[in-house]
Enzyme design. Structure first.
Site, PDB file in Angstrom:
ATOM      1  CG  ASP A  67      -0.249  -0.390   2.520  1.00  0.00           C
ATOM      2  OD1 ASP A  67       0.996  -0.380   2.557  1.00  0.00           O
ATOM      3  OD2 ASP A  67      -0.941  -0.710   3.498  1.00  0.00           O
ATOM      4  CG  ASP A 136      -8.644  -1.235  12.121  1.00  0.00           C
ATOM      5  OD1 ASP A 136      -7.681  -1.893  11.670  1.00  0.00           O
ATOM      6  OD2 ASP A 136      -9.105  -0.226  11.551  1.00  0.00           O
ATOM      7  CG  HIS A 138      -5.719  -2.048   8.918  1.00  0.00           C
ATOM      8  ND1 HIS A 138      -5.830  -1.016   9.819  1.00  0.00           N
ATOM      9  CD2 HIS A 138      -4.420  -2.049   8.555  1.00  0.00           C
ATOM     10  CE1 HIS A 138      -4.660  -0.430   9.985  1.00  0.00           C
ATOM     11  NE2 HIS A 138      -3.777  -1.039   9.223  1.00  0.00           N
ATOM     12  CD  GLU A 143      -8.600   1.053   7.989  1.00  0.00           C
ATOM     13  OE1 GLU A 143      -8.593   0.101   8.805  1.00  0.00           O
ATOM     14  OE2 GLU A 143      -7.957   2.106   8.183  1.00  0.00           O
TER      15      GLU A 143
END
Ligand code: GLP
Length: 269
Positions: A67, A136, A138, A143
């Site tokens: 990313d 979280d 990810h 996400e």
């Protein structure tokens, strides 16, 4: 999923480096997917050390990073390109032209994804993907609620991820809220996956990934669908696992078997 639990981050880094080293020793032209973040830094340090001490070579290796932020140039101190150059690529013998990071400054960021997918395909697909996990759940910047069938595309970051990553930016500095990330399908298409996590703040995400329901709410849980994923975690990151004792037992049994038969079939091609 294979779950390996280590007493500390240094033994975790060594084992993950062993796995990457075996892959590129067997296939010098391996295609490796790479991650940023603090978690894989120990792995990169270990691989650099092996390059310097016994000539582990990356000359023919191709890499694809997961990313990149949208809206900050390659040479920005917080770009993932800068991160990879500083922490890994500039200290090994890899050809820079063989290292790909999504283009966060493209005129039309929506066009980056399909082109990135095409270049992964042209390289023959990813042999081994290295991942970290967000608090979280990810992976990359997929996400919670990301499609489990997603490919490389633009994603909006959650508040939690923005806060988690704000430690890298100056208080008054522009912090991107969009990123281009490989999708969950892109990641699942890798032939082998290593996912690394350290520290108690990752314990819930690790629990949800390994033992939680398969759910887009924890994108890392999609790895339950992958045939050859190894989870490498330290004790604090393993602290919420219900079957922690079982994973250790499995590890001991496998060590025993490996010592006897030394199979090399985990190496991907
Ligand atoms: C970022 C990256 C992820 C990484 C995550 C965790 O969001 N896009 O690839 O896994 O951070 O980072 P850290 O390893 O610093 O906890």
């Amino acid at each position: 999923m294979e779950v390996l639990i280590f007493p500390d981050s240094s033994s975790l880094a060594k084992k993950s480096a062993d796995l990457v080293e075996s892959q590129i020793t067997k296939y010098a032209d391996s295609v490796i997917g790479l991650a940023t973040g603090s978690t894989p830094l120990g792995l990169y340090r270990e691989l650099i050390e092996r390059h310097k001490s016994h000539g582990l070579s990356f000359k023919k290796v191709k890499t694809f990073n997961l990313d990149e932020y949208v809206g900050i140039p390659d040479d920005h101190p917080q770009s993932y390109r800068t991160f990879m150059d500083d922490h890994f690529f500039n200290q090994i013998d890899i050809e820079k032209s063989n290292t790909k990071v999504p283009d966060g400054m493209a005129g039309n960021p929506l066009e980056v994804g399909p082109a990135y997918e095409k270049s992964i395909e042209e390289a023959g697909g990813i042999d081994l993907q290295v991942l970290g996990v967000g608090t979280d759940g990810h992976i990359g910047f997929n996400e919670p609620t990301s499609s489990l069938g997603s490919i490389t595309r633009v994603k909006t970051l959650t508040q939690q991820t923005i806060e988690d990553n704000s430690r890298f930016f100056e208080p008054d500095e522009f912090q991107p809220k969009l990123a281009i990330t490989m999708g969950i399908k892109t990641i699942l298409d890798a032939r082998r996956i290593l996912i690394l996590a350290n520290g108690e703040n990752k314990a819930q995400a690790v629990r949800d990934m390994v033992e939680g329901p398969l759910s887009a709410f924890c994108p890392a849980s999609a790895l339950q669908l992958h045939q050859r994923t190894t989870v490498l975690i330290d004790e604090p990151a393993a602290s919420k696992l219900t079957l922690k004792g079982y994973y250790k037992f499995v590890g001991e049994m496998q060590d025993d078997l490996l010592r006897k038969h030394r199979p090399s079939d985990w190496i991907s091609r």
